[in-house]
Design an enzyme around this catalytic site. Structure first.
Site, PDB file in Angstrom:
ATOM      1  N   ARG A   1      48.881  47.232  49.271  1.00  0.00           N
ATOM      2  CA  ARG A   1      47.459  47.806  48.676  1.00  0.00           C
ATOM      3  C   ARG A   1      47.226  49.306  48.534  1.00  0.00           C
ATOM      4  NH1 ARG A   1      42.391  45.460  46.477  1.00  0.00           N
ATOM      5  NH2 ARG A   1      40.626  46.692  47.269  1.00  0.00           N
TER       6      ARG A   1
ATOM      7  N   ILE B   1      39.391  50.146  42.303  1.00  0.00           N
ATOM      8  CA  ILE B   1      40.349  48.928  42.456  1.00  0.00           C
ATOM      9  C   ILE B   1      39.062  47.917  42.922  1.00  0.00           C
ATOM     10  CG2 ILE B   1      40.985  49.916  44.806  1.00  0.00           C
ATOM     11  CD1 ILE B   1      43.649  48.371  44.606  1.00  0.00           C
ATOM     12  N   SER B   2      39.377  46.887  42.287  1.00  0.00           N
ATOM     13  CA  SER B   2      38.552  45.616  42.815  1.00  0.00           C
ATOM     14  C   SER B   2      38.686  45.162  44.303  1.00  0.00           C
ATOM     15  CB  SER B   2      38.569  44.454  41.985  1.00  0.00           C
ATOM     16  OG  SER B   2      38.532  44.697  40.593  1.00  0.00           O
ATOM     17  N   GLN B   3      37.566  44.634  44.702  1.00  0.00           N
ATOM     18  CA  GLN B   3      37.581  44.280  46.182  1.00  0.00           C
ATOM     19  C   GLN B   3      38.411  42.956  46.364  1.00  0.00           C
ATOM     20  OE1 GLN B   3      33.892  41.968  46.420  1.00  0.00           O
ATOM     21  NE2 GLN B   3      33.971  41.584  48.632  1.00  0.00           N
TER      22      GLN B   3
END
Ligand code: SAH
Length: 229
Positions: free
Chosen positions: A53, A79-81
């Site tokens: 990530r 970028i999403s959680q």
């Protein structure tokens, strides 16, 4: 005891130095943010443990890559959680035969997670610099089952439709009709929808075999708005 030893040996041989630290951060992320909040799909847990990530966020934000929050990726986007990525992926109920459409490539991270679960991912990003950067990191990580396109997600990807699954990661004011049209029978779409950032909800849309549409409102979310060209 044998098993514990075996795991320790695998851990220490598969990761060294910096990588080891990052792998441990990912393990912790999976335990405390994902599993403890109820995500059970092993394929999703495996994918998120495997994917680097930190390579998908901007260099100056890499130390935040495994924290419990969205992280900036440039151009005002995030970028999403991790939990949201896992939750939306589980809701989408993807299998290895599925053809998946993603709207809002952003960093490419969600596309990588979907690529681990499905046959092929088609992903559309409106900001060309982000699309190019995502393509680069996805190539570096050897994803040959993801196709990135620069374009307007409201139009979908008619040449490749229908899709078994559609995931939208930017919030339109209303569910785009053209995306529903591009959903295959018994297809599922997961999408945040809302007229303002404060009033967004995540929805799961199912197209039944007879073409009828079933909508499920899930919970309030906060995504960047899906922009109109
Ligand atoms: N899925 C991404 C996060 C998405 S953030 C990830 O894993 O990193 C939302 C993205 O949607 C942003 O990159 C934004 O530029 C993009 N976007 C917004 N409106 C769009 C549109 N109309 N068509 C395609 N992409 C759009």
């Amino acid at each position: 005891m044998k098993r514990i030893l075996f795991n320790i040996i695998i851990l220490s041989t598969s990761c060294t130095g910096d990588n080891n630290e990052l792998y441990l951060s990912r393990m912790k992320m999976i335990e405390t943010q994902i599993k403890q909040r109820g995500i059970k799909d092993q394929a999703i847990l495996d994918a998120m443990l495997k994917i680097n990530r930190h390579e998908f966020v901007q260099e100056n934000f890499q130390r935040l890559a495994y924290s419990d929050r969205p992280v900036p990726i440039g151009f005002g986007q995030t970028i999403s959680q991790p939990y949201i990525v896992a939750f939306m992926s589980e809701k989408l109920n993807v299998n290895t035969h599925h053809k998946v459409l993603e709207i809002g490539t952003g960093s490419g991270y969600q596309a990588a997670v979907l690529a681990e679960l499905s046959e092929h991912v088609y992903t559309i990003e409106i900001i060309s610099e982000l699309a190019k950067r995502a393509e680069k990191v996805l190539n570096k990580n050897k994803y040959d089952n993801i196709t990135v396109r620069i374009g307007d997600g409201y139009k979908g990807w008619p040449e490749e439709a229908p899709f078994d699954r559609i995931m939208v990661t930017a919030a339109p004011e209303k569910i785009p009709e053209r995306l529903i049209e591009q959903l295959a029978p018994s297809g599922i779409m997961v999408i945040p929808v809302g007229e303002t950032v404060m009033m967004q909800y995540l929805w799961s849309i199912t197209k039944e075999n007879d073409g009828s549409i079933k909508k499920e409102k899930i919970f309030p979310v906060r995504f960047v708005p899906m922009v109109k060209e």
